[in-house]
Design a protein around this motif. Structure first.
Motif, PDB file in Angstrom:
ATOM      1  N   ARG A 190       0.828  -1.203   0.000  1.00 41.90           N
ATOM      2  CA  ARG A 190       0.000   0.000   0.000  1.00 41.90           C
ATOM      3  C   ARG A 190       0.865   1.256   0.000  1.00 41.90           C
ATOM      4  O   ARG A 190       0.597   2.207  -0.716  1.00 41.90           O
ATOM      5  CB  ARG A 190      -0.943   0.018   1.202  1.00 41.90           C
ATOM      6  N   PRO A 226      -0.663   2.243  -4.050  1.00 48.18           N
ATOM      7  CA  PRO A 226      -1.816   3.145  -4.186  1.00 48.18           C
ATOM      8  C   PRO A 226      -1.710   4.432  -3.373  1.00 48.18           C
ATOM      9  O   PRO A 226      -2.157   5.473  -3.839  1.00 48.18           O
ATOM     10  CB  PRO A 226      -2.992   2.307  -3.684  1.00 48.18           C
ATOM     11  N   LEU A 227      -1.109   4.350  -2.188  1.00 51.82           N
ATOM     12  CA  LEU A 227      -1.091   5.531  -1.324  1.00 51.82           C
ATOM     13  C   LEU A 227      -0.318   6.700  -1.940  1.00 51.82           C
ATOM     14  O   LEU A 227      -0.856   7.803  -2.068  1.00 51.82           O
ATOM     15  CB  LEU A 227      -0.560   5.145   0.059  1.00 51.82           C
ATOM     16  N   GLU A 268      -2.107   8.291  -4.735  1.00 58.51           N
ATOM     17  CA  GLU A 268      -3.178   9.185  -4.316  1.00 58.51           C
ATOM     18  C   GLU A 268      -2.650  10.552  -3.919  1.00 58.51           C
ATOM     19  O   GLU A 268      -3.217  11.571  -4.282  1.00 58.51           O
ATOM     20  CB  GLU A 268      -3.912   8.567  -3.132  1.00 58.51           C
ATOM     21  N   TYR A 269      -1.548  10.546  -3.163  1.00 57.53           N
ATOM     22  CA  TYR A 269      -0.957  11.828  -2.776  1.00 57.53           C
ATOM     23  C   TYR A 269      -0.518  12.602  -4.015  1.00 57.53           C
ATOM     24  O   TYR A 269      -0.636  13.825  -4.082  1.00 57.53           O
ATOM     25  CB  TYR A 269       0.228  11.615  -1.824  1.00 57.53           C
ATOM     26  N   LYS A 271      -1.905  12.380  -6.912  1.00 57.12           N
ATOM     27  CA  LYS A 271      -3.126  12.879  -7.554  1.00 57.12           C
ATOM     28  C   LYS A 271      -3.655  14.110  -6.825  1.00 57.12           C
ATOM     29  O   LYS A 271      -4.123  15.054  -7.457  1.00 57.12           O
ATOM     30  CB  LYS A 271      -4.191  11.781  -7.571  1.00 57.12           C
ATOM     31  N   ILE A 272      -3.591  14.082  -5.505  1.00 62.13           N
ATOM     32  CA  ILE A 272      -4.013  15.256  -4.730  1.00 62.13           C
ATOM     33  C   ILE A 272      -3.132  16.440  -5.108  1.00 62.13           C
ATOM     34  O   ILE A 272      -3.610  17.541  -5.366  1.00 62.13           O
ATOM     35  CB  ILE A 272      -3.937  14.962  -3.207  1.00 62.13           C
ATOM     36  N   ALA A 304      -4.047  17.675  -8.475  1.00 54.23           N
ATOM     37  CA  ALA A 304      -5.344  18.360  -8.448  1.00 54.23           C
ATOM     38  C   ALA A 304      -5.184  19.794  -7.934  1.00 54.23           C
ATOM     39  O   ALA A 304      -5.784  20.727  -8.478  1.00 54.23           O
ATOM     40  CB  ALA A 304      -6.339  17.581  -7.592  1.00 54.23           C
ATOM     41  N   PHE A 305      -4.352  19.972  -6.910  1.00 51.80           N
ATOM     42  CA  PHE A 305      -4.094  21.316  -6.387  1.00 51.80           C
ATOM     43  C   PHE A 305      -3.412  22.171  -7.449  1.00 51.80           C
ATOM     44  O   PHE A 305      -3.789  23.321  -7.683  1.00 51.80           O
ATOM     45  CB  PHE A 305      -3.210  21.256  -5.123  1.00 51.80           C
ATOM     46  N   ALA A 334       1.561  23.974  -2.469  1.00 52.93           N
ATOM     47  CA  ALA A 334       0.883  22.901  -1.718  1.00 52.93           C
ATOM     48  C   ALA A 334       0.795  21.643  -2.574  1.00 52.93           C
ATOM     49  O   ALA A 334       1.036  20.538  -2.098  1.00 52.93           O
ATOM     50  CB  ALA A 334      -0.512  23.358  -1.287  1.00 52.93           C
ATOM     51  N   TYR A 378       2.474  17.924  -1.881  1.00 55.62           N
ATOM     52  CA  TYR A 378       1.824  16.605  -1.855  1.00 55.62           C
ATOM     53  C   TYR A 378       2.490  15.625  -2.817  1.00 55.62           C
ATOM     54  O   TYR A 378       2.512  14.423  -2.566  1.00 55.62           O
ATOM     55  CB  TYR A 378       0.309  16.716  -2.066  1.00 55.62           C
ATOM     56  N   ILE A 429       5.338  14.529  -0.799  1.00 58.60           N
ATOM     57  CA  ILE A 429       4.861  13.591   0.217  1.00 58.60           C
ATOM     58  C   ILE A 429       4.669  12.209  -0.403  1.00 58.60           C
ATOM     59  O   ILE A 429       5.011  11.189   0.197  1.00 58.60           O
ATOM     60  CB  ILE A 429       3.559  14.112   0.878  1.00 58.60           C
ATOM     61  N   ILE A 480       7.004  15.235   7.055  1.00 56.99           N
ATOM     62  CA  ILE A 480       5.801  15.631   6.322  1.00 56.99           C
ATOM     63  C   ILE A 480       5.173  16.870   6.964  1.00 56.99           C
ATOM     64  O   ILE A 480       4.804  17.823   6.275  1.00 56.99           O
ATOM     65  CB  ILE A 480       4.797  14.461   6.261  1.00 56.99           C
ATOM     66  N   LEU A 524       4.545  20.465   5.202  1.00 51.87           N
ATOM     67  CA  LEU A 524       3.211  21.071   5.143  1.00 51.87           C
ATOM     68  C   LEU A 524       3.216  22.458   5.783  1.00 51.87           C
ATOM     69  O   LEU A 524       2.519  23.360   5.322  1.00 51.87           O
ATOM     70  CB  LEU A 524       2.194  20.165   5.833  1.00 51.87           C
TER      71      LEU A 524
END
Lengths: 475, 475
Positions: free
Chosen positions: A306, A310-311, A314-315, A317-318, A321-322, A347, A351, A354, A461, A465
């Protein structure tokens, strides 16, 4: 019950109470104080006689000390404290800790500090612990480049002089150790011939790391580490010495159950009921621990997948997206939103970073937790034969009376059997204690390493952030 | 171009140049300075005449100010700075920020501070921003308990006096606003009748939060917030006033395109080419932003599922595996490992806690990011009709010459069309600017909230792990 190995052929002169022996043969020394350069010995057929001292090499004795329980547990709080403090379990402060973790040298020599204990028999640990570093894998070739191989540099702390070994040499050593000590000491398997890792470099690195782990475990063992074959492997001076040593080791006849004759428990015989109880407890323990270790490995594997799959995706993709939203905002034609769009981009990039950190984290923490448990899975497995061998010996002793009555064995045989079994029991318990002590040290170390790296992970992390947050204007 | 609504029926006396009007009818005021208590007005059929001042209510004017671009961008760094600083975009410092986030009040009144801009037409924002809090949902019932409903307490900052409203009242308000202002102001839909959330409590909480968000957005809008129907909703004194006000609002005829007659741009006509370009840019922008928002929602949903599903389950399994191993270690019978087993248990429990934290985190951060984007998805959708209506008007104006030549409309008609379309353009641009300004504020706010909560999340876990680590003995 010392044994000796015959160095050169010797033919007995008739009538002189001498014994004919052949090079490599193992003898049991009956009387070492005959004088005049002679010792009295018995061969494997039971024949006794004198043999010249210079023709044989008396095997080293592996002493087991029984640490008697002294003092009252409840009398003194300090006792508990010292006991509960695993600080005294580990190696000394000088133990080199490999930066890559996992394959860290560690030598147990702490039992002497623990005189106030009733753990039972423990090996006599050497004054200065042996350790070695496996490093610097180099490609070599022979047959004019037709065959290539990897040579690892092995440097023991005793000589600080590196020797080179190929995997097949480690394998040879493993076979020798198994043959010679396997009855008394569970020898963990070498790392698999096929290690996961698609790239050669990754494969070599992984193998090196695991060879290092295996070597450290061998170095830590007071019987293995002082054995001639192990010392040869670590400290041979030249090719000739290595080849001669190899030949000699291969001819070594003091192997299998004979190893028990080289072990000298400095104590009276053990209570057989207690021994059996301890062994049963240990068997149960290893079974439960094996389950626990497998469970952790299983969970760890899923988590690894994981964290690396996938994890981070996803980060990422986030993050995308930002950044995407930031790009859209930049096309608004509305003035005065550069602070927002810059911050939003930052930001988003954070991610993505990250994602990278998450994906790389398992290599930094979970890896060593997994490797340690993997190693223990092997260790627990290797204990099985040792324990079974001991149990068989115990059962045989139990039947000894019957066999004696049936005329199958002599009274002397029965006494010999009892003595040998007692040594086996001592030896097994010393091994059990060695195992527990190492286990406490290893799990303490790997858990700390895991948590430390996890903390670093979460803090890194959080810091990233915070930096991203600072780019936004306060409301 | 002010309009007026007829309050009472009035029948013209023949020969007096008077105009017969009916209650609720909308008139265009031609001359308010006739004197003697009379105004000159025109009805929807184009008939003109005098109407008694007391019989009509002149509609409020919604003024659009055009903020002209003053000063040189490159002359003065401060200019840029003030612009880039979103601090001046948001509401004032007193804006109550709901602890639950998301549904936070915000009123735009910052454009007056921004006189050095060329954003074009902006609404005239009220001196003190309107705001309200939706809270305290209570179950009520009627028909002797046969029907139950939820009443929300709505408290405006102007009166600080709460009024109660059911969802259907909000829905009624939405319908009124849509009917009356929909041509000029995109009215975002109310939160869905069916909100996800299996439990009634969860459902009510979610609906309340979304109603709060919707109300805040309405409060922020300078046209909506000052409208009679919105004020009625927020500040009615008793049931009677509410019912009377409701009836009146339902009879309101100043709805649809007539709203433009209540808007008064304090500026000359706009350049139609520039208007069209701006509108096209905005359409493209909303399309791209819609894609970006949907992308983020999509990614967020997937992430949500992972964070509340498999990920915490894994942390829990890791926690259990550690605790399990600790239990096994406790059965070793080997003394002195309580520090290790206690620490291992604590580490295991920590990972179980982390599982909980991970599972609950999305509600704390991702939720508001999602809600804001969900809201913007709706907002962007509601813009579509407004923009399309404007485009149709522009196209009609373009055809006006042809229609005039064909004798279909008079010169006067053409001038009226041009003026009305110009007001529509002003209005749309003020809306566009309102949207952008809110968008910058909202995204700045929600991103900060998200990052802050994320930082807290990672720091909390790091702290918990530090505590767990401290239980192990240092090596």
């Amino acid at each position: 019950m010392a044994t000796a190995q015959v160095m050169y052929d010797f033919t007995a002169e008739p009538g002189n109470n001498e014994l004919t022996v052949k090079e490599g043969e193992i003898l049991t020394i009956i009387n070492q104080n005959v004088g005049g350069g002679w010792v009295e010995a018995q061969n494997s057929k039971g024949e006794c006689g004198l043999v010249p001292e210079d023709y044989i090499q008396v095997s080293r004795f592996f002493v087991i000390r029984v640490c008697a329980y002294v003092g009252e547990e409840d009398d003194d709080g300090e006792w508990d404290e010292e006991w509960d403090d695993s600080r005294s379990t580990g190696g000394d402060g000088d133990t080199p800790v490999d930066e890559d973790g996992g394959a860290t040298g560690h030598n147990l020599h702490s039992h002497r500090k623990r005189t106030l204990t009733d753990v039972g028999p423990v090996w006599l640990y050497p004054e200065s612990p042996l350790d070695c570093v496996v490093a610097d894998p180099k490609k070599g070739s022979k047959l004019y480049g037709l065959k290539s191989y990897i040579e690892y540099q092995v440097t023991p702390n005793t000589t600080s002089r590196p020797v080179n070994h190929r995997y097949k040499h480690f394998d040879w050593l493993y076979e020798r150790l198994l043959e010679k000590f396997g009855s008394a000491v569970p020898i963990p398997s070498l790392p698999d011939k096929q290690v996961t890792g698609r790239f050669e470099e990754e494969f070599i690195k992984m193998r090196m790391e695991r060879l290092q782990g295996w070597m450290c475990r061998m170095c830590r063992h007071p019987v293995i580490s002082r054995s001639e074959v192990f010392q040869l492997f670590l400290t041979y001076n030249d090719e000739k010495e290595w080849k001669t040593g190899k030949r000699k080791a291969e001819k070594d006849e003091c192997v299998g159950p004979l190893i028990f004759s080289t072990i000298d428990p400095e104590a009276p015989e053990l209570d057989s009921v207690e021994v059996e109880q301890r062994c049963e407890l240990f068997s149960k323990f290893t079974k439960s621990m094996d389950d626990g270790v497998k469970d952790l490995l299983n969970v760890g594997n899923i988590h690894w997948k994981r964290c690396t799959g996938p994890l981070p995706k996803e980060y990422q993709k986030i993050g995308k997206a930002f950044q995407n939203l930031s790009s859209v905002f930049n096309t608004s034609g509305y003035q005065g939103e550069t602070t927002l769009t810059d911050a939003l981009t930052a930001a988003g990039k954070t991610y993505e970073e990250i994602a990278q950190i998450v994906a790389e984290q398992p290599k930094k923490d979970l890896h060593f937790l997994m490797e340690t448990n993997q190693e223990y899975k092997g260790l627990l497995g290797s204990f099985h034969d040792t324990v079974a061998g001991h149990k068989a010996a115990i059962d045989k002793v139990k039947e000894a009376d019957k066999m004696m009555l049936a005329g199958k064995i002599t009274t002397q045989d029965k006494v010999t059997m009892g003595k040998r079994t007692s040594i086996m029991s001592y030896s097994l318990q010393a091994e059990m204690n060695h195992f527990h002590s190492n286990r406490i040290y290893d799990y303490n170390r790997v858990m700390q390493h895991y948590l430390e790296e996890q903390i670093r992970f979460y803090e890194t992390i959080a810091d990233k952030l915070k930096l991203a947050l600072s780019q936004f204007t306060t409301l």
